[in-house]
Motif scaffolding. Structure first.
Motif, short mmCIF file in Angstrom:
data_model
loop_
_atom_site.label_atom_id
_atom_site.label_comp_id
_atom_site.label_asym_id
_atom_site.label_seq_id
_atom_site.Cartn_x
_atom_site.Cartn_y
_atom_site.Cartn_z
N UNK A 81 0.65 -1.16 -0.40
CA UNK A 81 0.17 0.31 0.26
C UNK A 81 0.31 1.67 0.31
N UNK A 82 1.07 1.75 -0.41
CA UNK A 82 1.58 3.08 -1.75
C UNK A 82 0.74 4.43 -0.52
N UNK A 83 2.00 5.60 -0.46
CA UNK A 83 2.08 7.24 -0.87
C UNK A 83 1.27 7.39 -2.01
N UNK A 84 0.44 7.83 -1.92
CA UNK A 84 -0.33 8.56 -3.65
C UNK A 84 -0.05 9.88 -3.51
N UNK A 85 1.13 10.67 -2.69
CA UNK A 85 1.28 12.16 -2.14
C UNK A 85 2.59 11.67 -1.20
N UNK A 86 2.50 13.27 -1.25
CA UNK A 86 3.79 13.67 -0.26
C UNK A 86 3.32 14.27 1.22
N UNK A 87 3.55 14.00 2.20
CA UNK A 87 2.40 14.32 3.47
C UNK A 87 3.35 13.92 4.74
N UNK A 88 1.96 14.33 5.80
CA UNK A 88 2.81 13.81 7.30
C UNK A 88 1.13 13.21 7.97
N UNK A 89 2.26 11.62 8.29
CA UNK A 89 1.24 10.30 8.70
C UNK A 89 0.56 11.39 9.35
N UNK A 90 -0.55 11.37 10.11
CA UNK A 90 -1.89 12.27 10.60
C UNK A 90 -1.79 10.85 12.39
N UNK A 91 -2.36 9.92 11.93
CA UNK A 91 -2.96 8.64 12.41
C UNK A 91 -2.35 7.55 11.93
N UNK A 92 -2.49 5.89 12.23
CA UNK A 92 -2.47 4.96 11.71
C UNK A 92 -3.20 4.09 12.37
N UNK A 93 -4.26 3.97 11.88
CA UNK A 93 -5.21 3.06 11.87
C UNK A 93 -5.76 1.66 11.97
N UNK A 94 -5.27 0.88 11.96
CA UNK A 94 -4.40 -0.45 11.38
C UNK A 94 -3.50 -0.45 11.51
N UNK A 95 -3.50 -1.86 12.87
CA UNK A 95 -2.07 -2.55 13.43
C UNK A 95 -2.29 -4.32 12.57
N UNK A 96 -0.50 -4.36 12.56
CA UNK A 96 -0.41 -5.73 12.31
C UNK A 96 -1.65 -6.70 12.33
N UNK A 97 -1.40 -7.90 12.16
CA UNK A 97 -2.73 -9.05 12.16
C UNK A 97 -3.63 -7.99 11.87
N UNK A 98 -4.45 -7.66 11.92
CA UNK A 98 -5.40 -7.19 11.79
C UNK A 98 -6.35 -7.47 10.26
N UNK A 99 -6.62 -8.05 10.53
CA UNK A 99 -8.26 -8.37 9.10
C UNK A 99 -9.19 -6.93 9.31
#
Length: 83
Positions: free
Chosen positions: A17-35
């Motif tokens: 899953x790639x970034x489509x633009x330049x920006x800052x990560x505001x929030x990470x909603x998912x975590x490893x192992x999550x469906x």
């Protein structure tokens, strides 16, 4: 002897899953192992005072989240991997 269906079922495709633009990560909603399902929000980027959701391109399991909140990301950078 390995049955053809069983080896096919064991193959997992990794989707970057790639970034489509330049920006800052505001929030990470998912975590490893999550469906996740198609179009679930994985990460929210901030660019030019706008929030841009990065969504799952397919259903699967989050294998890796490669960024953290406040990281600066470039266009095309891999943010997450889904299997």
């Amino acid at each position: 002897m390995l049955h053809h269906a069983s080896w096919r079922e064991s193959i997992k495709l990794a989707i970057e899953v790639k970034a489509e633009l330049v920006g800052n990560v505001w929030k990470v909603e998912a975590s490893p192992g999550q469906q996740v399902e198609l179009d679930d929000t994985l990460i929210i980027l901030e660019s030019m005072k706008m929030e841009i959701p990065v969504t799952a391109p397919a259903a699967g399991t989050v294998k890796e989240i490669l960024v953290k909140e406040q990281d600066v990301v470039r266009e095309g950078q891999v943010l997450a991997v889904i299997e």
